[in-house]
Design a protein around this motif. Structure first.
Motif, PDB file in Angstrom:
ATOM      1  N   ASP A  37       0.833  -1.202   0.000  1.00  0.00           N
ATOM      2  CA  ASP A  37       0.000   0.000   0.000  1.00  0.00           C
ATOM      3  C   ASP A  37       0.871   1.257   0.000  1.00  0.00           C
ATOM      4  N   LEU A  38       1.912   1.247   0.821  1.00  0.00           N
ATOM      5  CA  LEU A  38       2.834   2.383   0.891  1.00  0.00           C
ATOM      6  C   LEU A  38       3.479   2.628  -0.468  1.00  0.00           C
ATOM      7  N   THR A  39       3.953   1.572  -1.094  1.00  0.00           N
ATOM      8  CA  THR A  39       4.620   1.696  -2.389  1.00  0.00           C
ATOM      9  C   THR A  39       3.656   2.251  -3.442  1.00  0.00           C
ATOM     10  N   THR A  43       1.907   6.711  -6.842  1.00  0.00           N
ATOM     11  CA  THR A  43       0.804   7.574  -7.276  1.00  0.00           C
ATOM     12  C   THR A  43       1.116   9.040  -6.987  1.00  0.00           C
ATOM     13  N   ASN A  44       1.577   9.317  -5.764  1.00  0.00           N
ATOM     14  CA  ASN A  44       1.927  10.707  -5.400  1.00  0.00           C
ATOM     15  C   ASN A  44       3.048  11.241  -6.286  1.00  0.00           C
ATOM     16  N   TYR A  45       4.035  10.417  -6.540  1.00  0.00           N
ATOM     17  CA  TYR A  45       5.175  10.834  -7.365  1.00  0.00           C
ATOM     18  C   TYR A  45       4.702  11.203  -8.775  1.00  0.00           C
ATOM     19  N   VAL A  54      10.783   5.272  -0.855  1.00  0.00           N
ATOM     20  CA  VAL A  54      10.086   4.060  -0.427  1.00  0.00           C
ATOM     21  C   VAL A  54      10.916   3.306   0.621  1.00  0.00           C
ATOM     22  N   PHE A  55      12.203   3.120   0.368  1.00  0.00           N
ATOM     23  CA  PHE A  55      13.018   2.360   1.319  1.00  0.00           C
ATOM     24  C   PHE A  55      13.215   3.122   2.630  1.00  0.00           C
ATOM     25  N   GLU A  59      11.615   3.333   8.450  1.00  0.00           N
ATOM     26  CA  GLU A  59      10.828   3.914   9.538  1.00  0.00           C
ATOM     27  C   GLU A  59       9.859   2.879  10.109  1.00  0.00           C
ATOM     28  N   MET A  60       9.245   2.083   9.233  1.00  0.00           N
ATOM     29  CA  MET A  60       8.315   1.052   9.682  1.00  0.00           C
ATOM     30  C   MET A  60       9.034   0.022  10.557  1.00  0.00           C
ATOM     31  N   VAL A  61      10.229  -0.357  10.157  1.00  0.00           N
ATOM     32  CA  VAL A  61      11.004  -1.323  10.939  1.00  0.00           C
ATOM     33  C   VAL A  61      11.346  -0.728  12.302  1.00  0.00           C
TER      34      VAL A  61
END
Length: 149
Positions: free
Chosen positions: A70-72, A77-79, A111-112, A117-119
């Motif tokens: 979802d994040l990717t 899309t935003n990019y 993205v990475f 941040e998620m980790v």
């Protein structure tokens, strides 16, 4: 593990920038997953051994791959929405392959970094593992790793 990652990245062919960011993410992921360890015991039987290890780090079971997808998708899309004119202009003077390479370069760090941040936000966990080892040519090699039951 890193040679397998390099092989996968090479087969994907997404460019050096993407590969660099992916390697950096995996390195960060591994370092946070295995922050500390303690050897609880070793049993040796000739050229075979088992080692009981307690690891402290992030709870990787809480790492949600659906959230990554979802994040990717959201970042892509935003990019595209934020850079439509720039991408159209770039596409007029470059091949489709060059356009894709530019997009992978631009998106990979964003993205990475979000994945890192998620980790970092994952809860901490303790994991007990049993390492199987075999002695080959005088050196102990890890042959298996299983979660202790």
């Amino acid at each position: 593990m890193y040679s397998e990652l390099d092989s996968q990245l090479e087969s994907m062919g997404l460019g050096e920038d993407f590969d660099r960011e992916a390697r950096s993410f995996v390195q960060d992921f591994v370092s946070k997953t295995f922050m500390e360890y303690k050897v609880d015991g070793i049993q040796v039987d000739g050229d075979k051994a088992t080692a009981n290890i307690t690891l402290n780090g992030k709870d990787t079971d809480e790492f949600d791959l659906n959230e990554i997808q979802d994040l990717t998708l959201n970042e892509v899309t935003n990019y595209i929405n934020d850079h439509t004119e720039e991408l159209q202009s770039y596409a007029e003077n470059h091949t489709e392959e060059e356009l894709e390479a530019k997009m992978y370069k631009d998106l990979s760090k964003v993205v990475f970094d979000k994945m890192k941040e998620m980790v970092a936000q994952l809860p901490e966990a303790e994991t007990n593992l049993v390492f199987g080892l075999t002695k080959e040519d005088g050196d102990w090699k890890i042959t298996s790793i299983q979660e202790k039951q």
